[in-house]
Design a protein around this motif. Structure first.
Motif, mmCIF file in Angstrom:
data_model
loop_
_atom_site.group_PDB
_atom_site.id
_atom_site.type_symbol
_atom_site.label_atom_id
_atom_site.label_comp_id
_atom_site.label_asym_id
_atom_site.label_seq_id
_atom_site.Cartn_x
_atom_site.Cartn_y
_atom_site.Cartn_z
ATOM 1 N N GLU A 5 12.162 -18.261 -10.592
ATOM 2 C CA GLU A 5 11.299 -19.465 -9.712
ATOM 3 C C GLU A 5 9.896 -18.722 -9.699
ATOM 4 O O GLU A 5 9.471 -17.571 -9.958
ATOM 5 C CB GLU A 5 12.002 -19.423 -8.348
ATOM 6 N N ARG A 6 9.069 -19.409 -9.490
ATOM 7 C CA ARG A 6 7.624 -19.152 -9.273
ATOM 8 C C ARG A 6 7.484 -18.250 -7.898
ATOM 9 O O ARG A 6 7.768 -18.929 -6.887
ATOM 10 C CB ARG A 6 6.665 -20.313 -9.304
ATOM 11 N N GLU A 7 6.879 -17.112 -8.018
ATOM 12 C CA GLU A 7 6.569 -16.192 -6.832
ATOM 13 C C GLU A 7 5.356 -15.997 -6.511
ATOM 14 O O GLU A 7 4.345 -15.883 -7.401
ATOM 15 C CB GLU A 7 7.612 -14.851 -7.355
ATOM 16 N N PHE A 8 5.169 -15.662 -5.288
ATOM 17 C CA PHE A 8 3.825 -15.426 -4.633
ATOM 18 C C PHE A 8 3.183 -13.833 -5.225
ATOM 19 O O PHE A 8 4.029 -12.871 -5.555
ATOM 20 C CB PHE A 8 3.771 -15.278 -3.149
ATOM 21 N N VAL A 9 1.943 -13.832 -5.588
ATOM 22 C CA VAL A 9 1.680 -12.467 -5.879
ATOM 23 C C VAL A 9 0.419 -12.025 -4.968
ATOM 24 O O VAL A 9 0.686 -11.089 -4.406
ATOM 25 C CB VAL A 9 0.917 -12.411 -7.277
ATOM 26 N N ALA A 10 -0.453 -12.783 -4.732
ATOM 27 C CA ALA A 10 -1.661 -12.454 -3.914
ATOM 28 C C ALA A 10 -2.457 -13.714 -3.458
ATOM 29 O O ALA A 10 -2.350 -14.607 -4.110
ATOM 30 C CB ALA A 10 -2.348 -11.258 -4.445
ATOM 31 N N ASN A 11 -3.059 -13.657 -2.346
ATOM 32 C CA ASN A 11 -3.861 -14.464 -1.894
ATOM 33 C C ASN A 11 -5.262 -13.973 -1.178
ATOM 34 O O ASN A 11 -5.246 -12.929 -0.653
ATOM 35 C CB ASN A 11 -3.659 -15.761 -1.037
ATOM 36 N N ILE A 12 -6.129 -14.984 -1.132
ATOM 37 C CA ILE A 12 -7.382 -14.405 -0.418
ATOM 38 C C ILE A 12 -8.065 -15.608 0.395
ATOM 39 O O ILE A 12 -8.177 -16.831 -0.048
ATOM 40 C CB ILE A 12 -8.498 -13.897 -1.506
ATOM 41 N N ASP A 13 -8.638 -15.423 1.502
ATOM 42 C CA ASP A 13 -9.420 -16.224 2.121
ATOM 43 C C ASP A 13 -10.613 -16.420 1.620
ATOM 44 O O ASP A 13 -11.453 -15.544 1.506
ATOM 45 C CB ASP A 13 -9.283 -15.906 3.896
ATOM 46 N N TRP A 14 -11.307 -17.716 1.219
ATOM 47 C CA TRP A 14 -12.308 -17.712 0.525
ATOM 48 C C TRP A 14 -13.467 -17.238 1.242
ATOM 49 O O TRP A 14 -14.486 -16.622 0.754
ATOM 50 C CB TRP A 14 -12.658 -19.326 -0.036
ATOM 51 N N ASN A 15 -13.485 -17.537 2.521
ATOM 52 C CA ASN A 15 -14.711 -17.189 3.307
ATOM 53 C C ASN A 15 -14.592 -15.813 3.963
ATOM 54 O O ASN A 15 -15.557 -14.821 3.875
ATOM 55 C CB ASN A 15 -14.932 -18.022 4.830
ATOM 56 N N GLY A 29 -12.294 -13.411 3.082
ATOM 57 C CA GLY A 29 -12.344 -12.012 2.171
ATOM 58 C C GLY A 29 -10.771 -11.675 2.525
ATOM 59 O O GLY A 29 -10.339 -10.621 1.897
ATOM 60 N N THR A 30 -9.873 -12.157 3.571
ATOM 61 C CA THR A 30 -8.776 -11.328 3.805
ATOM 62 C C THR A 30 -7.939 -11.622 2.906
ATOM 63 O O THR A 30 -7.685 -12.864 2.297
ATOM 64 C CB THR A 30 -8.293 -12.083 5.409
ATOM 65 N N THR A 31 -7.167 -10.790 2.587
ATOM 66 C CA THR A 31 -6.184 -10.723 1.368
ATOM 67 C C THR A 31 -4.679 -10.395 1.965
ATOM 68 O O THR A 31 -4.476 -9.860 3.046
ATOM 69 C CB THR A 31 -6.402 -9.690 0.543
ATOM 70 N N ASN A 32 -3.749 -10.935 1.151
ATOM 71 C CA ASN A 32 -2.191 -10.637 1.397
ATOM 72 C C ASN A 32 -1.675 -10.520 0.025
ATOM 73 O O ASN A 32 -1.942 -11.187 -0.908
ATOM 74 C CB ASN A 32 -2.031 -12.065 2.082
ATOM 75 N N TYR A 33 -0.687 -9.540 -0.013
ATOM 76 C CA TYR A 33 -0.131 -9.245 -1.177
ATOM 77 C C TYR A 33 1.353 -9.141 -1.275
ATOM 78 O O TYR A 33 1.986 -9.077 -0.167
ATOM 79 C CB TYR A 33 -0.422 -7.906 -1.746
ATOM 80 N N ALA A 34 2.085 -9.693 -2.257
ATOM 81 C CA ALA A 34 3.393 -9.433 -2.245
ATOM 82 C C ALA A 34 3.744 -7.920 -2.417
ATOM 83 O O ALA A 34 3.061 -7.073 -2.855
ATOM 84 C CB ALA A 34 4.148 -9.945 -3.480
ATOM 85 N N ASP A 35 4.800 -7.372 -1.781
ATOM 86 C CA ASP A 35 5.209 -6.256 -1.739
ATOM 87 C C ASP A 35 5.227 -5.397 -3.252
ATOM 88 O O ASP A 35 4.974 -4.177 -3.419
ATOM 89 C CB ASP A 35 6.752 -5.679 -1.049
ATOM 90 N N SER A 36 5.828 -6.131 -4.201
ATOM 91 C CA SER A 36 5.853 -5.905 -5.479
ATOM 92 C C SER A 36 4.734 -5.312 -6.101
ATOM 93 O O SER A 36 4.808 -4.647 -7.155
ATOM 94 C CB SER A 36 6.752 -6.883 -6.430
ATOM 95 N N LYS A 74 1.634 -4.465 -4.168
ATOM 96 C CA LYS A 74 0.767 -3.881 -3.232
ATOM 97 C C LYS A 74 0.216 -2.532 -3.990
ATOM 98 O O LYS A 74 1.153 -1.867 -4.427
ATOM 99 C CB LYS A 74 1.401 -3.877 -2.052
ATOM 100 N N TRP A 75 -0.968 -2.319 -3.732
ATOM 101 C CA TRP A 75 -1.572 -1.043 -4.361
ATOM 102 C C TRP A 75 -1.697 -1.048 -5.893
ATOM 103 O O TRP A 75 -2.531 0.096 -6.234
ATOM 104 C CB TRP A 75 -0.525 0.136 -3.801
ATOM 105 N N ARG A 76 -1.019 -1.884 -6.567
ATOM 106 C CA ARG A 76 -1.351 -2.129 -7.914
ATOM 107 C C ARG A 76 -2.321 -2.990 -8.172
ATOM 108 O O ARG A 76 -3.048 -2.983 -9.204
ATOM 109 C CB ARG A 76 0.023 -2.122 -8.740
ATOM 110 N N PHE A 77 -2.290 -4.083 -7.597
ATOM 111 C CA PHE A 77 -3.160 -5.493 -7.824
ATOM 112 C C PHE A 77 -4.167 -5.715 -6.755
ATOM 113 O O PHE A 77 -3.865 -5.361 -5.678
ATOM 114 C CB PHE A 77 -2.006 -6.619 -8.153
ATOM 115 N N THR A 78 -5.572 -6.287 -7.183
ATOM 116 C CA THR A 78 -6.329 -6.506 -6.081
ATOM 117 C C THR A 78 -6.974 -7.795 -6.603
ATOM 118 O O THR A 78 -7.179 -8.232 -7.571
ATOM 119 C CB THR A 78 -7.606 -5.332 -6.567
ATOM 120 N N ILE A 79 -6.917 -8.696 -5.471
ATOM 121 C CA ILE A 79 -7.660 -10.056 -5.568
ATOM 122 C C ILE A 79 -8.776 -9.917 -4.974
ATOM 123 O O ILE A 79 -9.049 -9.164 -4.020
ATOM 124 C CB ILE A 79 -6.532 -11.122 -4.881
#
Length: 126
Positions: free
Chosen positions: A46-56, A58-65, A67-72
């Protein structure tokens, strides 16, 4: 008409790095109030969440898998947002999709996002 167009996918070796980008257009008054996200879908999964960011904000959120490797991040002046991926693993192999929704970064399921790009393939070889 909202358009999201990904670029930058490809093949990389285990432990390597890759950046994918998304060019966003079509919102008349800008992306204020929007959350931009990356999802991925591997074959048979299934399609899974990776990361997101609030456009204004800049708040970010990452999947645990990832985190610390990817940067949005986002470049507001260019209406683009990117996903910098490092220390890639074969399990990261998937089609990566950028998406957008009007609302906050607590949304991490595909059904909560209104707009989608066509996807870009990322392959990590071992």
């Amino acid at each position: 008409q909202v358009q999201l167009v990904e670029s930058g996918g490809g093949t990389v070796n285990l432990g390597g790095s890759l950046k994918v980008s998304c060019a966003a257009s079509g919102v008349p008054f800008g992306w204020t109030g929007y959350t931009m996200a990356w999802f991925r879908q591997a074959p048979g999964k299934e399609r899974e969440f990776v990361a997101n960011i609030d456009w204004n904000a800049g708040t970010t959120n990452y999947a645990d898998s990832v985190k610390w490797r990817f940067t949005i991040s986002r470049a507001s002046a260019k209406n683009t947002f990117t996903l910098q991926m490092t220390n890639l693993e074969p399990e990261d192999t998937a089609i990566y999709y950028c998406s957008a929704r009007l609302g906050g970064t607590l949304a991490t399921t595909p059904s909560q996002y209104n707009y989608w790009g066509q996807g870009t393939q990322v392959t990590v070889s071992s």
